[in-house]
Design an enzyme around this catalytic site. Sequence first.
Site, PDB file in Angstrom:
ATOM      1  N   GLU A   1      32.791  47.138  36.924  1.00 42.71           N
ATOM      2  CA  GLU A   1      31.328  47.240  36.761  1.00 42.71           C
ATOM      3  C   GLU A   1      30.916  47.584  35.314  1.00 42.71           C
ATOM      4  O   GLU A   1      29.881  47.035  34.894  1.00 42.71           O
ATOM      5  CB  GLU A   1      30.771  48.308  37.728  1.00 42.71           C
ATOM      6  CG  GLU A   1      30.842  47.936  39.197  1.00 42.71           C
ATOM      7  CD  GLU A   1      32.239  48.133  39.777  1.00 42.71           C
ATOM      8  OE1 GLU A   1      32.536  47.526  40.813  1.00 42.71           O
ATOM      9  OE2 GLU A   1      33.040  48.870  39.173  1.00 42.71           O
TER      10      GLU A   1
ATOM     11  N   ASP B   1      34.182  47.556  48.518  1.00 44.75           N
ATOM     12  CA  ASP B   1      34.918  48.470  49.388  1.00 44.75           C
ATOM     13  C   ASP B   1      34.171  48.715  50.698  1.00 44.75           C
ATOM     14  O   ASP B   1      33.667  49.807  50.980  1.00 44.75           O
ATOM     15  CB  ASP B   1      35.149  49.802  48.660  1.00 44.75           C
ATOM     16  CG  ASP B   1      36.078  49.637  47.469  1.00 44.75           C
ATOM     17  OD1 ASP B   1      36.789  48.621  47.412  1.00 44.75           O
ATOM     18  OD2 ASP B   1      36.080  50.526  46.599  1.00 44.75           O
TER      19      ASP B   1
ATOM     20  N   ASP C   1      39.956  45.063  38.643  1.00 45.08           N
ATOM     21  CA  ASP C   1      39.292  46.050  39.490  1.00 45.08           C
ATOM     22  C   ASP C   1      38.457  47.016  38.645  1.00 45.08           C
ATOM     23  O   ASP C   1      38.703  47.188  37.450  1.00 45.08           O
ATOM     24  CB  ASP C   1      40.332  46.834  40.287  1.00 45.08           C
ATOM     25  CG  ASP C   1      39.783  47.392  41.595  1.00 45.08           C
ATOM     26  OD1 ASP C   1      38.605  47.115  41.915  1.00 45.08           O
ATOM     27  OD2 ASP C   1      40.522  48.094  42.296  1.00 45.08           O
TER      28      ASP C   1
END
Length: 806
Positions: A410, A475, A407
């Site tokens: 990026e 999300d 998670d």
Amino acid sequence: MIPDKFIKFILSGFLCFFIIGSKAQQPERRFGSIKVADDKIEIEVSDGQYLIAPFNETVFHTTFYPQGKTVKNFSFATELKPAKVELTVLEEGNEITVNSPGINILITKIPFTLAYYFKDKLLISEKKGFVPTDTLQLINFAIEKDEIFYGGGARVLGMNRRGNRLMMYNRAHYGYETRSELMNYTLPLFISSKQYAVLFDNASLGYLDLDSKDINEVTYETIGGTSNYFVIAGADWYDLLKQYTFLTGRQPMPPRWVFGNFSSRFGYHSQAETEATVKKFFKDGIPLDAVIIDIYWFGKEIMGSMGNLDWYRDSFPNPERMMKRFEKKGVKTVLVTEPFILTTSTRWQDAVENEVLGTDSLGKPFTYDFYFGNTGLVDIYKPEARDWFWNIYKELTKQGVSGWWGDLGEPEVHPSALQHTNGSADELHNSYGHEWAKMIFEGFRKDFPDQRPFILMRSGYAGSQRYGMIPWTGDVNRTWGGMVPQPELSLQMGMQGLAYMHSDLGGFAGGDTLDNELYTRWLQYGVFQPLYRPHAQEHIPAEPVFQKESTKKRVAKAIDLRYRLLPYIYNMAFENQTSGKPFMIPLFFNEPENYSLLTYDSAYMWGDAFLVSPVKSPGLKWQTLYLPKGTSWINYYTGDVHQGGSWLTVPLNIENIPVFVKGGSFIPMSKLAENTKNYSLKAFDLHYYADQDVKKTGYRLYNDDGETPNAFENGNYELMDFTAEENKEALIITHKKSEAGENFAKTKNSISLTVHNLKDKPNGVRLNGKDLPAKKWNWSGAEKLLRIGITCSANTETIEIIKDLY
């Protein structure tokens, strides 16, 4: 997951940098000379050198090396080397043609330009070409006015991305809905409706301008790295994707359990809560293959514990025993991890001492504040850091963890001043998740060679699929607005090699109360997306077992269908591994001449057999969709037959979404809906949807043990071939086990064959030329179905269904 205010400062500075540093300084480029050496084309020009290298006949790589300037390499898209391709050079006056069996290149000397052709059709041409500026480097092309463009990674912009200037900077968009210009997975790639693609292999920050000024130009802008691009051509849409994934790599098959149902939320706070949730699935009779444990496995609170990367034993006192019990039930355990090591975490000092973190300009660990606390970031590019990080995964995998969720990769906050071992944060940003996935993939190959990895990540780069990365759409808001773009996102990413792109079913972010209709529609759609994984913030449960009874029953039906379709879905995974073919396919792949379909995402193909039209608005009574030409289409739920090449308005009901089967399709299905622990094709159902307009068709079904890496490459698999041919007297169906490895060679497959869409009861049925007694086959006049039991072995068997069939 992190509010926008924590990252706006990064992007605002980055935007200013692009605005200030965009003044072009390119002199008029003059042609010097050309030669073919070592199967590469070298073109000398007044301000540098072009190097053009074929990777095969339809994939050409062009690089520009500016004179007197050293450039860094931030290319990550391919592990291939250029290939030997026959090239001939013809010079006539002001033009030079480089011919190959595939792509041809036309070079104009004055003014200097390059143009790429395939099958005598112009694909694309440089206009200004490579252009240096004060602080940037640009690559500029001329395009045709009627081209439609796809690509640029995951965005919510509609299917046609033309007219947008796309930022290349992986960044999460929390709570997005019907428009998102920048998301967690950007790609420096565009794909044209003319069936070619251009990939700029540079992970640095930049922009991809797809004719935002309406001047018929595409420009790629970046802050550094090598100026280069690949031109990829295909004979059709499927071939284009085959060539692109030849270049960037294809997705190895994940373990079979990945295609089953997940129990997941943000997140389970304790071992007791996790065990109780899994128990409820079994009590309610809803199949389950995996449970995902989010952030609380390593800390009691959200804040302050990220980077511990070890069990918080107060809440999870005996995770080893928990995972062992789950495993006995056929339920795998997946843990969520992040690359951030907080200064308050138990591993901080160890990370500092082992020098595994990104640094400042003085070589000290770079620390900064973000949502979860004060942190450092694992330098994923540094070999010693990769070893340190992987050893944590390795020990937890030994404990019984079966899969990994990466998670915030990026990375979600990645300050420009942070330095990695091989470049700055800005230069490497878009490749971070890619290299993280590679670390886990290669770690499994080295330390767990008999286990297929499960690697779920929301950010990566071109080619991340070859490391087994399974991305999701981020999300998304838990609203109808969030549901709307999900097919677009998956279709777009499937065209860009990331066929496993899927959504948090039900939506992730926000919401005050559960919208039962939205939840039902999203989970019905989920049957026909690559992974079936409900996931959301915990204040509204994501799991179907916690829904009201009517919703639970409807969703249980959807999950039942998902499990019965596993043979079909697993076969799609095999096709993706071997050809790059997506699970979710735009309708224009099969009807490319239909211009209206080029931007259509209200229905899509789920493999070759199914057409699916998700319901994306509340309270609808009717929905209009397009049925492609060439076959009839059978309503999966009612059996009603409709001709292709037309728009159809269908009534809706809450029990299912519109699903049609293409005439001439074979669909293998499991007999029972249960988790994959006992999955087998020793006995299964096979459905054939007859169509008088389809004279001959075929289907190949792949199967292996669902666990062993490289099963196909190592011969540990079986292939069953089915064909159907119609003549005036009979429908003839043949079947044979065409290939079988040692573990499958002696297995005979018991198949219950159902033939749909027959007009009348057959006069008779023959097996291998001999009449079958009536008790060996069954005709249902009300349903227009014929049922026959058959056995598939190494011998070819032929079934003849006698009479006027339609």
